[in-house]
Design a protein around this motif. Sequence first.
Motif, PDB file in Angstrom:
ATOM      1  N   GLU A   1      46.214  39.764  42.891  1.00 12.73           N
ATOM      2  CA  GLU A   1      47.289  38.904  42.395  1.00 12.73           C
ATOM      3  C   GLU A   1      46.740  37.766  41.541  1.00 12.73           C
ATOM      4  OE1 GLU A   1      50.110  36.725  45.016  1.00 12.73           O
ATOM      5  OE2 GLU A   1      50.590  38.736  45.734  1.00 12.73           O
ATOM      6  N   HIS A   2      45.666  37.165  42.014  1.00 20.79           N
ATOM      7  CA  HIS A   2      45.053  36.058  41.288  1.00 20.79           C
ATOM      8  C   HIS A   2      44.566  36.514  39.921  1.00 20.79           C
ATOM      9  CE1 HIS A   2      44.066  34.191  45.475  1.00 20.79           C
ATOM     10  NE2 HIS A   2      45.353  34.101  45.172  1.00 20.79           N
ATOM     11  N   ALA A   3      43.964  37.707  39.850  1.00 19.46           N
ATOM     12  CA  ALA A   3      43.480  38.249  38.575  1.00 19.46           C
ATOM     13  C   ALA A   3      44.648  38.485  37.616  1.00 19.46           C
ATOM     14  CB  ALA A   3      42.700  39.537  38.809  1.00 19.46           C
ATOM     15  N   GLN A   4      45.756  38.970  38.143  1.00 16.47           N
ATOM     16  CA  GLN A   4      46.938  39.195  37.300  1.00 16.47           C
ATOM     17  C   GLN A   4      47.480  37.873  36.752  1.00 16.47           C
ATOM     18  OE1 GLN A   4      49.637  41.394  39.784  1.00 16.47           O
ATOM     19  NE2 GLN A   4      48.504  43.316  39.557  1.00 16.47           N
ATOM     20  N   ILE A   5      47.477  36.860  37.578  1.00 18.06           N
ATOM     21  CA  ILE A   5      47.953  35.546  37.138  1.00 18.06           C
ATOM     22  C   ILE A   5      47.064  35.026  36.005  1.00 18.06           C
ATOM     23  CG2 ILE A   5      48.170  33.106  37.806  1.00 18.06           C
ATOM     24  CD1 ILE A   5      49.075  34.188  40.610  1.00 18.06           C
ATOM     25  N   LEU A   6      45.751  35.125  36.179  1.00 18.98           N
ATOM     26  CA  LEU A   6      44.838  34.648  35.142  1.00 18.98           C
ATOM     27  C   LEU A   6      44.948  35.480  33.865  1.00 18.98           C
ATOM     28  CD1 LEU A   6      41.648  33.719  37.193  1.00 18.98           C
ATOM     29  CD2 LEU A   6      43.429  32.211  36.297  1.00 18.98           C
TER      30      LEU A   6
END
Length: 179
Positions: free
Chosen positions: A7-12
């Motif tokens: 999820e964090h990678a998608q946000i970035l």
Amino acid sequence: NKGRSDEHAQILAFKPERVGHAVYMSSDIASKLTESRIPVEVCITCHEAYYKVPARENVLKSLMKTDHPAILCCDNSCLLNTSLSKEYEIAISTFDLTPRQVHRLVMTSIETIFADDRTKDKLLALARARLHNLLPVDGPGPDAAAGSARGAGAKAFGGSMPNSKVVSGVAVAVAVLAA
């Protein structure tokens, strides 16, 4: 969310204008965030209350070590009995910030507000003047301002103003600028 690196990678990857909290990051995500230079909103009191992260271990510490854009904020100010002034006071006392670091935090906050360039330029000029008068920074380089903001602020007032009032004065000036 803890353990949600996907999820964090998608946000970035979305490249938001800001990231909130950044409390639970894997080292891979932290590296990607650092590379991205996406500003991070940091709420020290909230991180302590809700995420159980002691102030001295707050993400602000690592962001400042890498000169990553960080913005002090306060979430749930009524519930957590905090304010922007208190958040600055906590940051200054916990991390023994130099005047130059305080200036950087303030200016980054203004540079990253959601406003047009004309408004940002006016606020930046006003902030520079107010900060210079309240908390002088000597010399051009990042290491020129020796000592903490607490000590330098007291010197700026001839040593007559208690440290907590200097800290609060800086934070109040910032809050007024942000309003």
